[in-house]
Design an enzyme around this catalytic site. Structure first.
Site, PDB file in Angstrom:
ATOM      1  CD  GLU A 196      -7.660  -4.805  -3.912  1.00 24.72           C
ATOM      2  OE1 GLU A 196      -7.578  -4.974  -5.155  1.00 24.72           O
ATOM      3  OE2 GLU A 196      -8.708  -4.433  -3.350  1.00 24.72           O
ATOM      4  CG  HIS A 239     -12.029  -9.660   0.968  1.00 24.94           C
ATOM      5  ND1 HIS A 239     -12.300  -8.818   2.038  1.00 24.94           N
ATOM      6  CD2 HIS A 239     -11.288  -8.916   0.103  1.00 24.94           C
ATOM      7  CE1 HIS A 239     -11.751  -7.643   1.832  1.00 24.94           C
ATOM      8  NE2 HIS A 239     -11.126  -7.667   0.662  1.00 24.94           N
TER       9      HIS A 239
END
EC number: 5.4.2.11
Length: 204
Positions: free
Chosen positions: A78, A9
């Site tokens: 994550e 990202h």
């Protein structure tokens, strides 16, 4: 072997402040969104099936890059940094001293309090990698640095001790190949997505 391209990202305010994010759901800010607007997928991404982490920073990066939100998969979230989220790694090393050094020396088993080790991340990724190995023409995954590092480590035989085999740069894509059992191998790392510099410094 099936292609797997992985992209981290765009930066968030916490990234630029050097804070561990993990599962804390921090959104992109205007600087991060503006940088994604300059990204262009490489030729190797053609026809790949997109999927994203469910965390907002990855979903928004995917939406801006692809023009529409892709499906999400919780296994791409994550690595969970537990009690360390919102703190700086350098500060933790300074405060915890030898205990932190010993924890990091555990390699795959390095575990933040109430968090995940890289080995735990690989355990949840392994079924996903096997599934994706059977899906042609391949996968484009919009996710997180910790996820990509685990795949790279598995592919390169790195045990998370000492320097990694390569530095994963922001604003780039990383191309792997998946064997039929989901085992990854490195094809090409740090494929540039943009010529524009990454936004730096504290977010306004």
């Amino acid at each position: 072997m099936t292609r797997l391209m992985m992209i981290r990202h765009a930066p968030t305010p916490w990234n630029r402040a050097g804070l561990l994010q993990g599962r804390t759901d921090i959104a992109l800010d205007p600087a991060g969104e503006g940088w994604v607007a300059t990204w262009r997928l490489p030729a190797e991404a053609a026809d790949l099936l997109p999927v994203a982490s469910p965390l907002a920073r990855a979903r928004r990066t995917a939406e801006l890059l692809l023009g529409a939100p892709p499906p999400t998969d919780p296994r791409l979230a994550e690595m969970h940094y537990g009690a360390w989220e919102g703190q700086r790694l350098a500060d933790l090393r300074a405060r915890l001293g030898e205990a932190m050094t010993a924890n990091e020396a555990r390699g795959w088993d390095f575990t933040p309090p109430k968090g995940e080790s890289p080995a735990m991340v690989l355990a949840r990724l392994a079924p996903w990698l096997r599934e994706r190995a059977g899906q042609e023409p391949g996968t484009l995954a919009l996710c997180h640095n910790g996820i990509i590092r685990v795949v790279m480590a598995r592919a390169a035989g790195w045990d998370f001790r000492g320097k990694p085999p390569a530095k994963l740069r922001d604003g780039t894509a990383h191309l792997f190949r998946l064997a039929p059992d989901g085992t990854p191998s490195v094809e090409r790392l740090n494929i540039p997505l943009t010529d524009s510099p990454k936004p730096e410094g504290p977010a306004s």
